[in-house]
Motif scaffolding. Structure first.
Motif, mmCIF file in Angstrom:
data_model
loop_
_atom_site.group_PDB
_atom_site.id
_atom_site.type_symbol
_atom_site.label_atom_id
_atom_site.label_comp_id
_atom_site.label_asym_id
_atom_site.label_seq_id
_atom_site.Cartn_x
_atom_site.Cartn_y
_atom_site.Cartn_z
ATOM 1 N N ALA A 80 -13.374 -22.290 29.115
ATOM 2 C CA ALA A 80 -14.446 -23.220 28.768
ATOM 3 C C ALA A 80 -14.942 -24.028 29.959
ATOM 4 O O ALA A 80 -16.048 -24.579 29.911
ATOM 5 C CB ALA A 80 -13.983 -24.172 27.659
ATOM 6 N N VAL A 81 -14.149 -24.111 31.024
ATOM 7 C CA VAL A 81 -14.575 -24.877 32.207
ATOM 8 C C VAL A 81 -14.751 -23.983 33.427
ATOM 9 O O VAL A 81 -15.029 -24.469 34.523
ATOM 10 C CB VAL A 81 -13.569 -26.013 32.531
ATOM 11 N N GLY A 82 -14.579 -22.676 33.271
ATOM 12 C CA GLY A 82 -14.821 -21.761 34.379
ATOM 13 C C GLY A 82 -13.615 -21.452 35.244
ATOM 14 O O GLY A 82 -13.754 -20.765 36.260
ATOM 15 N N THR A 83 -12.428 -21.946 34.877
ATOM 16 C CA THR A 83 -11.227 -21.601 35.642
ATOM 17 C C THR A 83 -10.941 -20.109 35.531
ATOM 18 O O THR A 83 -10.515 -19.471 36.495
ATOM 19 C CB THR A 83 -10.018 -22.406 35.141
ATOM 20 N N LEU A 84 -11.182 -19.567 34.342
ATOM 21 C CA LEU A 84 -11.052 -18.132 34.109
ATOM 22 C C LEU A 84 -12.350 -17.612 33.513
ATOM 23 O O LEU A 84 -13.100 -18.366 32.894
ATOM 24 C CB LEU A 84 -9.894 -17.837 33.147
ATOM 25 N N GLU A 85 -12.601 -16.338 33.693
ATOM 26 C CA GLU A 85 -13.757 -15.724 33.054
ATOM 27 C C GLU A 85 -13.380 -15.290 31.637
ATOM 28 O O GLU A 85 -12.213 -15.089 31.317
ATOM 29 C CB GLU A 85 -14.246 -14.530 33.875
ATOM 30 N N PHE A 86 -14.389 -15.137 30.801
ATOM 31 C CA PHE A 86 -14.159 -14.937 29.375
ATOM 32 C C PHE A 86 -13.370 -13.666 29.073
ATOM 33 O O PHE A 86 -12.584 -13.627 28.126
ATOM 34 C CB PHE A 86 -15.499 -14.921 28.635
ATOM 35 N N ARG A 87 -13.570 -12.608 29.865
ATOM 36 C CA ARG A 87 -12.874 -11.351 29.609
ATOM 37 C C ARG A 87 -11.365 -11.487 29.751
ATOM 38 O O ARG A 87 -10.613 -10.665 29.229
ATOM 39 C CB ARG A 87 -13.380 -10.268 30.566
ATOM 40 N N CYS A 88 -10.917 -12.513 30.450
ATOM 41 C CA CYS A 88 -9.481 -12.714 30.632
ATOM 42 C C CYS A 88 -8.787 -13.106 29.328
ATOM 43 O O CYS A 88 -7.569 -12.976 29.206
ATOM 44 C CB CYS A 88 -9.217 -13.797 31.681
ATOM 45 N N ALA A 89 -9.551 -13.630 28.377
ATOM 46 C CA ALA A 89 -8.958 -14.177 27.157
ATOM 47 C C ALA A 89 -9.196 -13.306 25.936
ATOM 48 O O ALA A 89 -8.978 -13.764 24.807
ATOM 49 C CB ALA A 89 -9.507 -15.581 26.903
ATOM 50 N N VAL A 90 -9.648 -12.071 26.133
ATOM 51 C CA VAL A 90 -9.870 -11.181 24.986
ATOM 52 C C VAL A 90 -9.215 -9.824 25.222
ATOM 53 O O VAL A 90 -9.080 -9.369 26.361
ATOM 54 C CB VAL A 90 -11.376 -10.977 24.694
ATOM 55 N N ASN A 458 -5.476 -7.455 31.871
ATOM 56 C CA ASN A 458 -5.511 -8.911 31.923
ATOM 57 C C ASN A 458 -4.363 -9.497 32.737
ATOM 58 O O ASN A 458 -4.482 -10.603 33.265
ATOM 59 C CB ASN A 458 -5.521 -9.493 30.511
ATOM 60 N N LYS A 459 -3.261 -8.778 32.848
ATOM 61 C CA LYS A 459 -2.191 -9.237 33.738
ATOM 62 C C LYS A 459 -2.651 -9.215 35.197
ATOM 63 O O LYS A 459 -2.112 -9.927 36.043
ATOM 64 C CB LYS A 459 -0.941 -8.368 33.561
ATOM 65 N N ILE A 460 -3.644 -8.381 35.492
ATOM 66 C CA ILE A 460 -4.234 -8.352 36.839
ATOM 67 C C ILE A 460 -5.370 -9.363 36.950
ATOM 68 O O ILE A 460 -5.471 -10.100 37.933
ATOM 69 C CB ILE A 460 -4.744 -6.930 37.160
ATOM 70 N N LEU A 461 -6.230 -9.429 35.912
ATOM 71 C CA LEU A 461 -7.401 -10.303 35.969
ATOM 72 C C LEU A 461 -7.041 -11.784 36.020
ATOM 73 O O LEU A 461 -7.634 -12.545 36.797
ATOM 74 C CB LEU A 461 -8.298 -10.054 34.746
ATOM 75 N N VAL A 462 -6.091 -12.206 35.188
ATOM 76 C CA VAL A 462 -5.777 -13.639 35.086
ATOM 77 C C VAL A 462 -5.309 -14.222 36.422
ATOM 78 O O VAL A 462 -5.894 -15.192 36.918
ATOM 79 C CB VAL A 462 -4.752 -13.893 33.961
ATOM 80 N N PRO A 463 -4.262 -13.679 37.073
ATOM 81 C CA PRO A 463 -3.875 -14.254 38.370
ATOM 82 C C PRO A 463 -4.940 -14.059 39.439
ATOM 83 O O PRO A 463 -5.049 -14.888 40.354
ATOM 84 C CB PRO A 463 -2.589 -13.501 38.722
ATOM 85 N N THR A 464 -5.742 -13.005 39.326
ATOM 86 C CA THR A 464 -6.823 -12.801 40.297
ATOM 87 C C THR A 464 -7.839 -13.926 40.225
ATOM 88 O O THR A 464 -8.249 -14.490 41.255
ATOM 89 C CB THR A 464 -7.517 -11.445 40.054
ATOM 90 N N TYR A 465 -8.253 -14.291 39.019
ATOM 91 C CA TYR A 465 -9.217 -15.384 38.877
ATOM 92 C C TYR A 465 -8.601 -16.740 39.222
ATOM 93 O O TYR A 465 -9.280 -17.619 39.753
ATOM 94 C CB TYR A 465 -9.790 -15.401 37.462
ATOM 95 N N TRP A 466 -7.320 -16.922 38.910
ATOM 96 C CA TRP A 466 -6.648 -18.149 39.360
ATOM 97 C C TRP A 466 -6.729 -18.261 40.885
ATOM 98 O O TRP A 466 -7.036 -19.335 41.412
ATOM 99 C CB TRP A 466 -5.185 -18.132 38.918
ATOM 100 N N PHE A 467 -6.464 -17.151 41.575
ATOM 101 C CA PHE A 467 -6.492 -17.159 43.040
ATOM 102 C C PHE A 467 -7.916 -17.358 43.562
ATOM 103 O O PHE A 467 -8.152 -18.165 44.480
ATOM 104 C CB PHE A 467 -5.908 -15.847 43.564
ATOM 105 N N LEU A 468 -8.890 -16.655 42.980
ATOM 106 C CA LEU A 468 -10.278 -16.778 43.444
ATOM 107 C C LEU A 468 -10.812 -18.189 43.262
ATOM 108 O O LEU A 468 -11.519 -18.713 44.130
ATOM 109 C CB LEU A 468 -11.164 -15.778 42.694
ATOM 110 N N ASN A 469 -10.491 -18.806 42.141
ATOM 111 C CA ASN A 469 -10.967 -20.174 41.914
ATOM 112 C C ASN A 469 -10.246 -21.178 42.810
ATOM 113 O O ASN A 469 -10.812 -22.214 43.158
ATOM 114 C CB ASN A 469 -10.795 -20.549 40.444
#
Length: 479
Positions: A80-90, A458-469
């Protein structure tokens, strides 16, 4: 050669239309007749986990849900605040097609005697339908269509009711019209859009400072984990990217957290909720406990203890209300207060006369064990789903499964912002019992959510977006 020609001439001319119809019939009835049909209602923490774990080679599995994806709810506040992208949560339900038959639809009624379900599509109305229902703007599901108006019927041999629950509004006028919920990715997207919209509106030169402060007042009603984590994520956004790119407006922004209880995070140990309250106050988040919202209007709400409170965004997270399907069921026993279905220790539903229904189970937020009242959390729903999947896999093999369900408390987590969290294991059933706060609890929070994400993707996407942000910051684009 003549024999071959005579053999070929015996075949009738090909009728492409008939062939197409036969192919369609074969496709639609491709499921093995000897398989028992298992119907799963819902694709949340309970339904989706059953879908993942049940033996799809032995069961003819059908899933019925108004959404075609599972929402990983602990990550919605970050989305909801952009820390992660929406695809990470579905997680898509269609991942298991064609092994599983999936319908994006609601179940409106259950006939337990005839073992039939009356269903309503949750897709946009089709051109030939005369009685299509109007679209709904505010909803806590993945579709804005409440049904196309053309019902259909499904039969089942075994049924799993995992329809979840809706957001509780306590019948406060205006909540459904003017507040945002945080139940799925659609809600997270609308909240994210509104936050950025507030800052773009406040940035216009035609506004006064009073109007800007009203627009940049972010109110959250509900002091549970969802409300607290969203307040924390929003605080991180305001003090990072917003402070960098809207420095003047960031100083005018304000977060207020409302709750009717005397303390926030009432399900946590008292020392941890006190720690959270003290941290929020240091961060400038205003906590209003013992406050009651009387009604919500456009851009303002009326609070009994304060009067009119203007806001730019209102997020409502005050617990759960029964699903409409559960409300329509009159033949089963329900919990007096929550109206959730009552089950025995094997998760089977119970008729009004006390008789257990052996072929119907209820899990998740829609059900409560009669002899052991457990909280309506993702952890409970997930464990019930795993238990039920094991039971179903034994049933389909003709084996007994008489072991009752046992809940194993793994503890509770809540993020508080600034890379700090709280972790409560004081009531855990195994391992080290205790409480953690600060950075260590934050590391436990992130590692827990990382390991809980279901798919490898999502195990790849979630830490990737954490790192990118962490490197580049959150994206403030509004589209």
């Amino acid at each position: 050669m003549h024999a071959i020609q005579r053999h070929v001439q015996r075949w009738p001319p090909v009728n492409h239309r008939v062939w197409s119809m036969r192919a369609t019939q074969l496709f639609s009835t491709s499921a093995s007749r000897d398989k028992q049909r298992l119907v799963v209602l819902g694709s949340g923490w309970g339904g989706y986990q059953v879908l993942r774990s049940v033996d799809k080679k032995r069961w003819d599995v059908t899933v019925l849900s108004p959404t075609n994806a599972f929402n990983f709810t602990p990550l919605l506040a970050s989305c909801a605040v952009g820390t992660l992208e929406f695809r990470c949560a579905v997680e898509p339900v269609r991942r298991y097609s064609p092994q599983v038959t999936a319908y994006q639809a609601w179940c409106d009624a259950i006939d337990f005697k005839e073992k039939t379900l009356t269903c309503m599509p949750a897709t946009p109305p089709l051109p030939f339908e005369k009685s299509s229902a109007p679209p709904v703007e505010k909803t806590t599901t993945e579709t804005k269509f409440p049904g196309t108006g053309t019902p259909f019927t499904l039969k089942y041999d075994k049924l799993v009711i995992a329809v979840g629950a809706y957001s509780q509004t306590f019948n406060v006028p205006g909540v459904k019209e003017y507040a945002h919920f945080l139940k799925d990715v659609r809600d997270a997207r609308s909240i994210r859009t509104r936050i950025l919209e507030c800052f773009e509106q406040a940035n216009q030169p035609i506004l006064s400072d009073v109007q800007r402060r009203n627009l940049l007042h972010f109110c959250i009603v509900g002091g549970g984990p969802t409300g607290v984590e969203f307040a924390a994520e929003l605080h991180d956004l305001l003090h990072a990217e917003i402070a960098e790119h809207y420095p003047g407006l960031a100083r005018m922004s304000k977060i207020t957290l409302y709750d009717v209880a005397p303390h926030i995070l009432g399900t946590f140990d008292r020392s941890l909720s006190t720690y959270a309250e003290e941290k929020f106050r240091r961060d400038g988040i205003d906590i209003k406990t013992k406050h009651h919202v009387e009604r919500v209007e456009k851009d303002k709400m009326v609070v009994k203890e304060q009067g009119e409170v203007p806001f730019g965004l209102l997020v409502w997270s005050t617990g759960l209300a029964p699903n409409p399907l559960i409300q329509t069921i009159q033949s089963l026993q329900k919990h007096e207060k929550t109206q959730s279905l009552l089950t025995d220790e094997h998760l089977n539903v119970i008729m009004q006369d006390g008789k257990v229904v052996p072929d119907v189970w209820a899990i998740g937020d829609a059900a409560i064990i009669k002899t052991d009242i457990l909280p309506a959390t993702a952890q409970v729903a997930n464990q019930k789903a795993n238990y039920l999947a094991r039971k179903l896999n034994r049933i389909v093999r003709g084996k007994d499964h008489d072991k009752p369900f046992e809940f194993h408390n793994q503890g509770s987590l809540a993020y508080l912002g600034d890379w700090k969290a709280i972790y409560d294991r004081s009531n855990a059933d195994s391992g080290i019992k205790g409480r953690e706060t600060g950075r260590l609890a934050w590391l436990l929070w992130r590692s827990a959510y990382f390991t809980m994400t279901l798919s490898l993707r999502n195990k790849i996407l979630v830490p990737t977006y954490w790192f990118l942000n962490w490197i580049f910051g959150r994206d403030l684009s509004r589209f």
